[in-house]
Design a protein around this motif. Structure first.
Motif, PDB file in Angstrom:
ATOM      1  N   ASP A 152     -12.112  -7.019   3.871  1.00 41.55           N
ATOM      2  CA  ASP A 152     -13.494  -6.433   4.261  1.00 41.55           C
ATOM      3  C   ASP A 152     -13.993  -5.649   2.984  1.00 41.55           C
ATOM      4  O   ASP A 152     -13.526  -4.796   2.580  1.00 41.55           O
ATOM      5  N   PRO A 153     -15.144  -6.072   2.565  1.00 39.94           N
ATOM      6  CA  PRO A 153     -15.769  -5.524   1.265  1.00 39.94           C
ATOM      7  C   PRO A 153     -16.067  -3.921   1.393  1.00 39.94           C
ATOM      8  O   PRO A 153     -16.183  -3.345   0.410  1.00 39.94           O
ATOM      9  N   ASP A 154     -15.942  -3.329   2.681  1.00 42.34           N
ATOM     10  CA  ASP A 154     -16.301  -2.287   3.026  1.00 42.34           C
ATOM     11  C   ASP A 154     -15.514  -1.100   3.104  1.00 42.34           C
ATOM     12  O   ASP A 154     -15.495  -0.093   3.327  1.00 42.34           O
ATOM     13  N   CYS A 155     -13.896  -1.929   3.322  1.00 44.95           N
ATOM     14  CA  CYS A 155     -12.754  -1.019   3.286  1.00 44.95           C
ATOM     15  C   CYS A 155     -12.360  -0.177   2.120  1.00 44.95           C
ATOM     16  O   CYS A 155     -12.041  -0.722   0.999  1.00 44.95           O
ATOM     17  N   GLU A 156     -12.272   1.184   2.522  1.00 44.05           N
ATOM     18  CA  GLU A 156     -12.191   1.877   1.378  1.00 44.05           C
ATOM     19  C   GLU A 156     -10.804   2.412   1.148  1.00 44.05           C
ATOM     20  O   GLU A 156     -10.284   2.870   0.123  1.00 44.05           O
ATOM     21  N   CYS A 157      -9.748   2.025   1.975  1.00 41.93           N
ATOM     22  CA  CYS A 157      -8.127   2.136   2.123  1.00 41.93           C
ATOM     23  C   CYS A 157      -7.521   1.116   2.626  1.00 41.93           C
ATOM     24  O   CYS A 157      -7.618   0.624   3.902  1.00 41.93           O
ATOM     25  N   TYR A 158      -6.392   0.452   2.056  1.00 41.74           N
ATOM     26  CA  TYR A 158      -5.773  -0.761   2.475  1.00 41.74           C
ATOM     27  C   TYR A 158      -4.538  -0.560   1.717  1.00 41.74           C
ATOM     28  O   TYR A 158      -4.398  -0.663   0.406  1.00 41.74           O
ATOM     29  N   TRP A 159      -3.419  -1.436   2.527  1.00 39.87           N
ATOM     30  CA  TRP A 159      -2.263  -1.771   1.589  1.00 39.87           C
ATOM     31  C   TRP A 159      -2.242  -3.385   2.052  1.00 39.87           C
ATOM     32  O   TRP A 159      -2.539  -3.949   3.125  1.00 39.87           O
ATOM     33  N   SER A 160      -1.374  -4.274   1.184  1.00 40.40           N
ATOM     34  CA  SER A 160      -1.094  -5.489   1.558  1.00 40.40           C
ATOM     35  C   SER A 160       0.220  -5.730   2.328  1.00 40.40           C
ATOM     36  O   SER A 160       0.935  -4.728   2.250  1.00 40.40           O
ATOM     37  N   LYS A 161       0.160  -7.106   2.648  1.00 39.24           N
ATOM     38  CA  LYS A 161       1.594  -7.442   3.274  1.00 39.24           C
ATOM     39  C   LYS A 161       2.555  -7.299   2.518  1.00 39.24           C
ATOM     40  O   LYS A 161       3.860  -6.761   2.914  1.00 39.24           O
ATOM     41  N   ALA A 162       2.671  -7.561   1.040  1.00 38.44           N
ATOM     42  CA  ALA A 162       3.516  -7.365   0.329  1.00 38.44           C
ATOM     43  C   ALA A 162       4.102  -5.914   0.041  1.00 38.44           C
ATOM     44  O   ALA A 162       5.300  -5.703  -0.088  1.00 38.44           O
ATOM     45  N   PHE A 163       3.200  -5.032   0.145  1.00 38.44           N
ATOM     46  CA  PHE A 163       3.569  -3.477   0.066  1.00 38.44           C
ATOM     47  C   PHE A 163       4.239  -3.334   1.269  1.00 38.44           C
ATOM     48  O   PHE A 163       5.234  -2.421   1.098  1.00 38.44           O
ATOM     49  N   THR A 164       4.033  -3.987   2.571  1.00 35.93           N
ATOM     50  CA  THR A 164       4.638  -3.176   3.714  1.00 35.93           C
ATOM     51  C   THR A 164       6.045  -3.926   3.660  1.00 35.93           C
ATOM     52  O   THR A 164       6.975  -3.357   4.739  1.00 35.93           O
ATOM     53  N   LYS A 165       6.289  -4.690   2.835  1.00 28.69           N
ATOM     54  CA  LYS A 165       7.875  -5.043   2.756  1.00 28.69           C
ATOM     55  C   LYS A 165       8.483  -4.275   1.729  1.00 28.69           C
ATOM     56  O   LYS A 165       9.765  -4.779   1.593  1.00 28.69           O
ATOM     57  N   SER A 166       8.060  -3.548   1.106  1.00 21.86           N
ATOM     58  CA  SER A 166       8.750  -2.887  -0.148  1.00 21.86           C
ATOM     59  C   SER A 166       9.413  -1.825   0.602  1.00 21.86           C
ATOM     60  O   SER A 166       9.326  -1.245   1.571  1.00 21.86           O
ATOM     61  N   LEU A 167      10.574  -1.232  -0.269  1.00 20.89           N
ATOM     62  CA  LEU A 167      11.405  -0.013   0.033  1.00 20.89           C
ATOM     63  C   LEU A 167      10.516   1.064   0.181  1.00 20.89           C
ATOM     64  O   LEU A 167      10.843   1.866   0.745  1.00 20.89           O
ATOM     65  N   ALA A 168       9.575   1.359  -0.739  1.00 20.52           N
ATOM     66  CA  ALA A 168       8.738   2.416  -0.991  1.00 20.52           C
ATOM     67  C   ALA A 168       8.145   2.426   0.662  1.00 20.52           C
ATOM     68  O   ALA A 168       8.011   3.682   0.869  1.00 20.52           O
ATOM     69  N   TYR A 169       7.679   1.594   1.264  1.00 21.58           N
ATOM     70  CA  TYR A 169       6.746   1.584   2.414  1.00 21.58           C
ATOM     71  C   TYR A 169       8.066   1.906   3.324  1.00 21.58           C
ATOM     72  O   TYR A 169       7.330   2.934   4.364  1.00 21.58           O
ATOM     73  N   ILE A 170       9.089   1.600   3.564  1.00 19.95           N
ATOM     74  CA  ILE A 170      10.119   2.079   4.492  1.00 19.95           C
ATOM     75  C   ILE A 170      10.268   3.573   4.305  1.00 19.95           C
ATOM     76  O   ILE A 170      10.315   4.147   5.194  1.00 19.95           O
ATOM     77  N   VAL A 171      10.506   3.896   3.161  1.00 21.41           N
ATOM     78  CA  VAL A 171      10.871   5.480   2.734  1.00 21.41           C
ATOM     79  C   VAL A 171       9.679   6.223   3.400  1.00 21.41           C
ATOM     80  O   VAL A 171       9.688   7.299   4.088  1.00 21.41           O
ATOM     81  N   MET A 172       8.412   5.715   3.025  1.00 20.72           N
ATOM     82  CA  MET A 172       7.056   6.504   3.627  1.00 20.72           C
ATOM     83  C   MET A 172       7.248   6.669   4.999  1.00 20.72           C
ATOM     84  O   MET A 172       7.060   7.649   5.482  1.00 20.72           O
ATOM     85  N   LEU A 173       7.492   5.586   5.823  1.00 20.95           N
ATOM     86  CA  LEU A 173       7.717   5.639   7.210  1.00 20.95           C
ATOM     87  C   LEU A 173       8.477   6.668   7.954  1.00 20.95           C
ATOM     88  O   LEU A 173       8.283   7.396   8.545  1.00 20.95           O
TER      89      LEU A 173
END
Length: 350
Positions: A20-41
């Motif tokens: 969505d070209p108007d989306c100002e904040c997003y993360w990718s599927k690859a990011f949601t598979k990272s350790l950093a994402y789990i730590v954030m949760l």
């Protein structure tokens, strides 16, 4: 703000549609598979909850507002990936938080949040974007070279932006050293986090803040190239004294046990006036990492008991860094540095 304690390194992120070209904040599927994402949760209490931008925003505001030690926090934007022809690649962007999102959705609603801008030097409209940022009270500009695919040594693409940053005294907070939070993690892009690549910016008069002091993340078990980056970082800090460079480093993400030996070197070798306080929230931290030369077993027990009563992770990060033995100046250096930024309107009149 001139004497405030400022955490200069706080991240925001949230789910959105990268197509969505108007989306100002997003993360990718690859990011949601990272350790950093789990730590954030885990740290954000979202492990078994639906993650939405509104919930993340509410949580982050609560963390900032309830801190007893930190007066203000810099929330970092992160620009998207552009190639050297200026073409946008949303499909290759793993984490994006626009400048407008930080300004309008975060900083505008909380006076304890400061605007950390991010402008990719390859975008064809970088000057207009940086102008927008300078009109909205930024305190720094953030780059994460490996994730954004920026070569800081490429003066053909970066020179004009370096000139504008230097003219306005807007610090460039640039990630150096290992990066395990935001993909990609390939050698092709990891090499862009080499601290030596920022020498051209320093020679152009840019105020450079090297994030994390280029410390290896896994200590003696990390890649040899990351140990070399740390040695190069220490040398650059010494060179800065001789060459009059505006070089600083932040202490974000140091509160992990594997970085203990590097913390000792930083305290022993670097001038405290060149170090800036930061957390890298919501990156993991633990009270079992602190270093203090005079500490004995009971000192450590006392400190761990003290930390058990601390509920705010920004405060915990403050107490741990204080206990490590850093000079008290590191907590207020940022407020003095940011006081010298020249806003767009004033800069254009000079």
């Amino acid at each position: 703000m001139s004497d405030a304690i400022i955490d200069i390194h706080v991240h925001f992120g949230g789910p959105g549609d990268p197509y969505d070209p108007d989306c100002e904040c997003y993360w990718s599927k690859a990011f949601t598979k990272s350790l950093a994402y789990i730590v954030m949760l885990i740290l954000s209490n979202f492990l078994f909850k639906k993650v939405t931008i509104s919930r993340i925003k509410k949580h982050m505001f609560k963390i900032v507002n309830r801190s007893k030690c930190v007066n203000q926090c810099v929330f970092l934007a992160l620009d998207q990936v552009y190639d050297k022809n200026g073409k946008l690649h949303r499909d290759q962007t793993n984490l994006h938080v626009s400048n407008r999102f930080v300004v309008e959705e975060l900083a505008a609603h909380n006076n304890r949040i400061l605007f950390g801008a991010s402008v990719h030097p390859y975008r064809s409209d970088w000057q207009e974007e940086l102008k927008y940022c300078l009109q909205n009270k930024p305190v720094l500009c953030k780059w994460l070279p490996s994730a954004q695919r920026i070569d800081p040594s490429d003066l053909k693409k970066c020179n004009d932006m370096y000139k504008m940053l230097a003219e306005h005294r807007l610090p460039l907070l640039c990630h150096v050293g290992p990066e395990y939070a935001c993909p990609p993690y390939t050698p092709e892009f990891e090499r862009l986090n080499d601290p030596k690549l920022l020498v051209p910016a320093l020679k152009k008069g840019v105020i450079v803040i090297m994030a994390h002091c280029a410390m290896p993340y896994w200590g003696p078990w990390d890649k040899p190239i990351y140990k070399q980056y740390f040695d190069d970082f220490l040398k650059l800090m010494k060179d800065a004294e001789q060459n009059g460079w505006n070089l600083y480093a932040d202490l974000s993400a140091i509160c992990i046990p594997t970085r203990d030996e590097y913390i000792k070197k930083i305290i022993a070798q670097l001038p405290p006036e060149r170090l800036l306080f930061g957390s890298d929230y919501p990156v993991l931290l633990t009270e079992f990492c602190y270093y203090k030369r005079s500490a004995n077993f009971w000192d450590r027990v006392r400190f761990i008991r003290k930390m058990a009563r601390v509920r705010n992770l920004l405060d915990m990060n403050y107490y741990i860094i204080e206990e490590m033995g850093f000079d008290q100046r590191v907590f207020r250096n940022a407020s003095k540095l940011f006081a010298n930024i020249i806003p767009w309107e004033i800069g254009e009149k000079q």
